[in-house]
Design an enzyme around this catalytic site. Structure first.
Site, PDB file in Angstrom:
ATOM      1  N   LYS A  54     -52.682 -10.151 139.656  1.00 43.55           N
ATOM      2  CA  LYS A  54     -53.050  -9.724 138.433  1.00 43.55           C
ATOM      3  C   LYS A  54     -52.739  -8.734 137.281  1.00 43.55           C
ATOM      4  O   LYS A  54     -52.337  -8.562 136.366  1.00 43.55           O
ATOM      5  CB  LYS A  54     -54.008 -10.062 138.278  1.00 43.55           C
ATOM      6  CG  LYS A  54     -55.166 -11.467 138.271  1.00 43.55           C
ATOM      7  CD  LYS A  54     -56.961 -11.436 138.842  1.00 43.55           C
ATOM      8  CE  LYS A  54     -57.607 -12.980 139.025  1.00 43.55           C
ATOM      9  NZ  LYS A  54     -59.025 -12.703 139.304  1.00 43.55           N
ATOM     10  N   GLN A  98     -63.242  -8.545 140.248  1.00 42.10           N
ATOM     11  CA  GLN A  98     -63.034 -10.044 141.821  1.00 42.10           C
ATOM     12  C   GLN A  98     -64.356  -9.881 142.438  1.00 42.10           C
ATOM     13  O   GLN A  98     -64.827  -9.407 143.014  1.00 42.10           O
ATOM     14  CB  GLN A  98     -61.812  -9.420 142.975  1.00 42.10           C
ATOM     15  CG  GLN A  98     -61.408 -10.664 142.969  1.00 42.10           C
ATOM     16  CD  GLN A  98     -60.712 -11.412 142.624  1.00 42.10           C
ATOM     17  OE1 GLN A  98     -59.726 -10.886 141.712  1.00 42.10           O
ATOM     18  NE2 GLN A  98     -60.246 -13.054 142.997  1.00 42.10           N
ATOM     19  N   ASP A 121     -63.694 -11.852 131.714  1.00 43.65           N
ATOM     20  CA  ASP A 121     -63.909 -13.604 132.771  1.00 43.65           C
ATOM     21  C   ASP A 121     -64.456 -14.516 132.381  1.00 43.65           C
ATOM     22  O   ASP A 121     -64.701 -15.563 133.200  1.00 43.65           O
ATOM     23  CB  ASP A 121     -64.615 -13.140 133.714  1.00 43.65           C
ATOM     24  CG  ASP A 121     -63.286 -12.869 135.486  1.00 43.65           C
ATOM     25  OD1 ASP A 121     -62.527 -13.462 135.432  1.00 43.65           O
ATOM     26  OD2 ASP A 121     -64.064 -11.908 135.972  1.00 43.65           O
TER      27      ASP A 121
END
Ligand code: GUN
Length: 297
Positions: A54, A98, A121
């Protein structure tokens, strides 16, 4: 009949290209780069790889990447303090914590601490609620990527029968919502569904997101169906090899004989997730600066 392979890798590359151009435009107009902060707690090897990818992809798109690593035994207070700092940092447009988090940390309460306007997200309940009532917010990256592949392939989805297998908050539920917004007739199937093959047989669109290797068989499919395989499962290694093959939730080879179009694993949905994350981050940046979001994002 042999199905068309839906090339997620190529589609993701095009999206990343557009994001790169729009990120350069953003930098000119805002006088700063769009920024994504990624938080990793602990040393889970798969998560370390994801976070590394990422960060690299963010920089490659001309955006700023801020990586924050906390030890596995970090307290909820430490993590919440970091999230708070990132919420108020004007150089950070998107925040991604994460998952999975170590067991002593409550994921939902950490996600709830992220500013919904930086929640790229799309996991915050505010964004889930916005999606549910049709307000603009952030949509989880994987289902949004699946939707992009579907509309690219099929155009208007109105009236099509869609079956989503899996009901997770990250994929199944938002996927169903997006399909419903596109006027498909949507069924969500799951582990308790009776006669799953019979349910799938009705579908013009099948989205498989269950995490069970090669579960969906060719004979379940309606001929010509469009099949989106979200699963990434590693099979046990063959004798004499170190790593098993990666397979999806769909038995790809046999399904290709019946489906009209199908995403491969790897190279289908997987590459879309990071591309959409970059897209969501850049959308957040434009919104945070009060600028119009470019139409091609
Ligand atoms: N872990 C695996 N996939 C994801 C994702 O898309 N977002 C976050 N935050 N964690 C993940």
């Amino acid at each position: 009949m042999t199905a068309t392979r839906i090339d997620g890798k190529a589609f993701a590359a095009q999206l990343r290209d557009r994001v790169g151009k729009d990120a350069a435009e953003f930098e000119t107009r805002a006088g700063r780069k769009a920024g994504l902060a990624v938080v990793l707690v602990g040393e889970d090897p798969a998560s370390q790889v994801y976070v590394g990818s990422k960060g690299k992809a963010t920089v490659a798109a001309g955006m700023a990447s801020f990586e924050h690593k906390l030890p596995a035994d970090a307290s909820a207070e430490d993590l919440l303090a970091l999230v708070d700092r990132l919420n108020s940092d004007p150089s950070v447009d998107g925040i991604l914590v994460q998952l999975p988090l170590p067991g002593h940390l409550d994921e939902q309460s950490i996600i709830s601490a992220i500013s919904p306007d930086k929640d790229v997200d799309g996991f915050h309940v505010i964004n889930a609620g916005r999606l549910s009532v049709g307000q603009s917010g952030f949509v989880p990256c994987t289902p949004l990527g699946c939707m992009m592949l579907l509309t690219d392939r099929l155009g208007d989805l109105s009236g099509l029968e869609a079956v989503v297998i899996g009901r997770s908050n990250i994929v199944g539920k938002p996927m169903a919502q997006l399909l419903l917004d596109a006027n498909a007739t949507v069924t969500i199937a799951h582990s308790r569904t009776k006669d799953l093959p019979g349910v799938v047989k009705r579908a013009d669109i099948v989205v498989a997101a269950v995490g069970r290797p090669e579960m969906v068989k060719a004979e379940w499919l309606k001929p010509g169906a469009t099949v989106i395989d979200v699963g990434i499962n590693r099979l046990p290694p063959e004798p004499g090899t170190e790593k098993g093959r990666l397979v999806g939730d769909v038995a790809f080879d046999e399904a290709s004989e019946i489906a009209g179009a199908i995403t491969p694993v790897p190279g289908g949905v997987g590459p879309m997730t990071i591309a959409v994350l970059l897209r969501n981050t850049l959308v957040a940046a434009y919104r945070n600066e009060g600028l119009d979001v470019p139409e091609d994002l």
